[in-house]
Design an enzyme around this catalytic site. Structure first.
Site, PDB file in Angstrom:
ATOM      1  N   TYR A 234       0.845  -1.199   0.000  1.00  0.00           N
ATOM      2  CA  TYR A 234       0.000   0.000   0.000  1.00  0.00           C
ATOM      3  C   TYR A 234       0.884   1.253   0.000  1.00  0.00           C
ATOM      4  O   TYR A 234       1.848   1.354   0.763  1.00  0.00           O
ATOM      5  CB  TYR A 234      -0.919  -0.006   1.217  1.00  0.00           C
ATOM      6  CG  TYR A 234      -1.666   1.292   1.429  1.00  0.00           C
ATOM      7  CD1 TYR A 234      -2.641   1.710   0.532  1.00  0.00           C
ATOM      8  CD2 TYR A 234      -1.370   2.110   2.518  1.00  0.00           C
ATOM      9  CE1 TYR A 234      -3.304   2.909   0.719  1.00  0.00           C
ATOM     10  CE2 TYR A 234      -2.027   3.305   2.713  1.00  0.00           C
ATOM     11  CZ  TYR A 234      -2.997   3.712   1.808  1.00  0.00           C
ATOM     12  OH  TYR A 234      -3.656   4.905   1.989  1.00  0.00           O
ATOM     13  N   ALA A 235       0.542   2.226  -0.844  1.00  0.00           N
ATOM     14  CA  ALA A 235       1.422   3.376  -1.059  1.00  0.00           C
ATOM     15  C   ALA A 235       1.711   4.158   0.216  1.00  0.00           C
ATOM     16  O   ALA A 235       2.789   4.734   0.365  1.00  0.00           O
ATOM     17  CB  ALA A 235       0.832   4.295  -2.127  1.00  0.00           C
ATOM     18  N   CYS A 289     -11.032  12.548   5.557  1.00  0.00           N
ATOM     19  CA  CYS A 289     -12.001  13.484   6.155  1.00  0.00           C
ATOM     20  C   CYS A 289     -12.265  14.705   5.283  1.00  0.00           C
ATOM     21  O   CYS A 289     -12.649  15.757   5.781  1.00  0.00           O
ATOM     22  CB  CYS A 289     -11.520  13.919   7.538  1.00  0.00           C
ATOM     23  SG  CYS A 289     -11.582  12.615   8.774  1.00  0.00           S
TER      24      CYS A 289
END
EC number: 4.1.1.32
Length: 649
Positions: A234-235, A289
């Site tokens: 995952y980056a 968010c």
């Protein structure tokens, strides 16, 4: 060199001559000719030790040329890390289904015994880290090609930009780096000499198997400014130029440029004000968010995730984006709320790396909340997918993972501003802080002064998001930067107070500091649904009102927590900017103060910060003053205080 360079301790290379012998064994003539142009000895020794430690079959030096970029794209396809999609320039990458976010439980700062580490982070003693890196990274690159790139985290020549090296066996990681950062191979030596430092990142995905994930680690050496990452894809865990190096930038700002610079988890966007003026805003929010949505609400886009800030000689605060692209969450991105981004995602012309979305039989990406018909089946982050699928616990499997992403260059966006590449940065007049707050704070409120503004940032509370593996519930998220603050929170807080109250900031250039909250729900204000009290597009109004506040164009209502907008100003902005009615009943719901909720939030923050060392006393003083004022309002008006009552006071 740092006190202990772990890569050198394992690799044993301590001279440029020895480094060049390593290069001759692992590089072809083309890469040897490229690396020969790099003269920074520490960088050459560091790269050589990474090679000796990982033992790749070959090493490719990436200069950022068109030919090198194409080689990386092709290599990602050859390895199966990415697959082509029918739309030109679009590819799909899938992370392991068990690794769809930052592995915060396996992320550590490498530290000496006496070293202070944030109370919200984990540390691993240096001697232990040497053993872990040696055990898991020795030989991890065998059978692979190590790709080495040289990047600037910020416009070349900007005072707060940071040079960095990314060395990874993942072509997907380097492909992402080419979209998100500035490859400045030709300028690397000059910029390192000017700044006196560089960051280093060493990664390998290993065999890329689920069974190796328990042994995955992200280790950050603050003293040597080097990150080590292994057994992950995952980056957020592997593209170490991003959050790994952001941590080093935070350290550098707090301990080397205290009161002069900041490194923040913030978007940068410009608002068009009356008379065609441009007012630049930055804003913090935890990952997931709404930072990208808020950034895109601006008329002039610079960045959606990170900001480096400093006080310029003219007394203004200046901001730059360390990145030049977007690694953005796509859930709920749709034409209604995000038309500029959607235009690029649904039309040819831009290079896009998709991650962890659903791909239908025609090769078209789909994701939750995109506002389009969802196919009945396809391939997604966990394999074959069809409507109605459930996991082993009976839970529905969504079409796309909640943390599914798109990677795209900022220049593709219609509201992109070329000021993004200005080494002088943009003059920053609005600073916002926000989180996923469903029940407490109003949509926007402004601090009375800079100290109160810092307290807004320190007191963000947010629902956990899918960006962190295993996270759940509601938690404190100080400055939305807490996961990336290496040192003591007290040190970081003191640096914030010093920066924003600095006498070097001109009186007419001090920024408005404010809280934003567009996750307030109907249920929290007496309704029966969990729907938001408003829409995503409303954020354009909140930012525009703050733009007017920065230029003293609007009046406000004073309250113990800060200043609130007046109804008529908002009604006019809703009408003028987004052609939307704004009934007074909605205003009253959004801007009434629910005293008990706010006091509970203050008590939560006070108790939590009292457990930390060296927290500046002014935080507690300000929170106590706010609580006293709220209690007085409650005594007069009751637990819910409306804007009319506030004006009456």
């Amino acid at each position: 060199m740092a006190e202990i360079d772990i890569a050198q301790k394992i690799g044993g290379i301590d001279s440029v001559d020895a480094a060049r012998k390593v290069f001759e064994k692992k590089m072809d003539k083309e890469s040897l000719a490229k690396i020969d142009k790099i003269k920074t000895e520490k960088a050459l020794i560091k790269i050589a030790n990474a090679i000796v430690m990982g033992d790749p079959d070959a090493v490719f030096v990436n200069t950022g040329s068109a030919e090198d970029k194409q080689w990386i794209r092709d290599h990602a396809l050859e390895k199966g890390e990415e697959k082509k999609l029918p739309m030109d320039g679009h590819t799909i990458h899938y992370d392991l289904k068990e690794e769809q976010g930052r592995i915060v439980d396996r992320t550590y700062y490498i530290a000496d015994p006496e070293e202070d580490i944030s109370s919200l982070a984990q540390k691993m003693l240096r001697n232990d880290a040497v053993g872990v890196v040696k055990t898991h990274m020795t030989g991890i690159m065998r059978g692979k090609t190590l790709i080495v790139g040289f990047y600037s985290r910020g416009p070349v020549g900007a005072p707060a930009s940071n040079p960095a090296i990314e060395a990874s066996t993942s072509a997907y990681v380097l492909h992402s780096a080419e979209i998100l950062y500035r490859n400045f191979f030709a300028d690397f030596d000059r910029e390192v000499a000017a700044g006196g430092h560089f960051f280093t990142n060493i990664h390998s995905e290993g065999k890329n198997r689920p069974e190796d994930l328990p042994n995955a680690r992200v280790l950050m050496d603050r003293k040597d400014r080097t990150t080590y990452s292994f057994n992950c894809t995952y980056a957020g865990n592997t593209l170490l130029l991003k959050k790994g190096n952001h941590r080093f930038a935070v350290d550098k700002a707090v301990y080397e440029h205290r009161g002069e610079q900041l490194a923040e988890h913030m978007f940068i966007t410009g608002m068009q004000g009356p008379g065609n003026r441009q007012t630049w805003c930055v804003g913090a929010a935890p990952s997931g968010c709404g930072k990208t949505t808020t950034a895109m609400a601006g008329n002039f886009f610079v960045g959606d995730d990170l900001a480096q800030m400093w006080i310029a000689e003219d007394g203004s605060i200046r901001s730059i984006n360390p990145e030049c692209g977007i690694f953005g969450i796509v859930e709920d991105v749709n034409m209604e709320g995000d038309p500029l981004l959607m235009t690029n995602l649904r039309n040819p012309g831009a290079e896009v790396i998709w991650t962890n979305v659903l791909i239908d039989d025609n090769g078209v990406p789909h994701w939750t909340g995109h506002g389009e018909p969802m196919p009945d089946h396809g391939m997604n982050f966990q394999g074959k997918w069809e409507k109605g699928m459930t996991d082993e616990k009976g839970k529905p499997i969504p079409p796309s993972h909640p943390n599914a992403r798109c990677t795209i260059s900022s220049t593709a966006l219609a509201n992109y501003s070329n000021r993004a590449e200005d080494p002088a940065g943009v003059e920053t007049r609005v600073v916002t802080y926000s989180g996923r707050d469903s029940d407490t704070m109003p949509p926007v409120w402004v601090a009375r002064n800079s100290d109160n503004g810092v307290v807004i940032g320190a007191c963000i509370v947010s629902a956990a998001t899918a960006t962190e593996v295993g996270a759940s519930g509601v938690k404190r998220a100080p400055w939305a930067n807490a996961p990336f603050i290496p040192g003591a929170l007290g040190d970081y807080m003191a640096a914030q107070f010093e920066f924003f109250a600095s006498p070097k900031i001109a009186a007419d250039k001090r920024p408005v500091m404010a809280g934003l909250n567009y996750f307030l729900t109907d249920e929290a204000r007496g309704g029966t649904t969990k729907k938001l009290l408003g829409e995503k597009k409303d954020v354009k109004v909140w930012l525009s009102w703050l733009e007017r506040m920065a230029h003293n164009d609007v009046s406000f209502i004073e309250t113990p927590i800060g200043n609130l907008p007046k109804y008529e100003d908002l009604r006019q902005l809703f009408s003028d900017l987004i052609d939307k009615p704004y009934p007074y009943e909605l205003y009253e719901k959004q801007f009434s103060l629910y005293i008990d909720n706010i006091i509970a939030r203050i008590d939560l923050q006070t108790a939590a910060y009292k457990k930390d060392e060296r927290i500046p006393e002014k935080l507690f003083t300000i929170l106590a003053e706010q609580k006293k004022g709220l209690e007085a309002l409650k005594a007069k008006f009751g637990p819910i205080v409306t804007p009319k009552q506030l004006e009456e006071k």
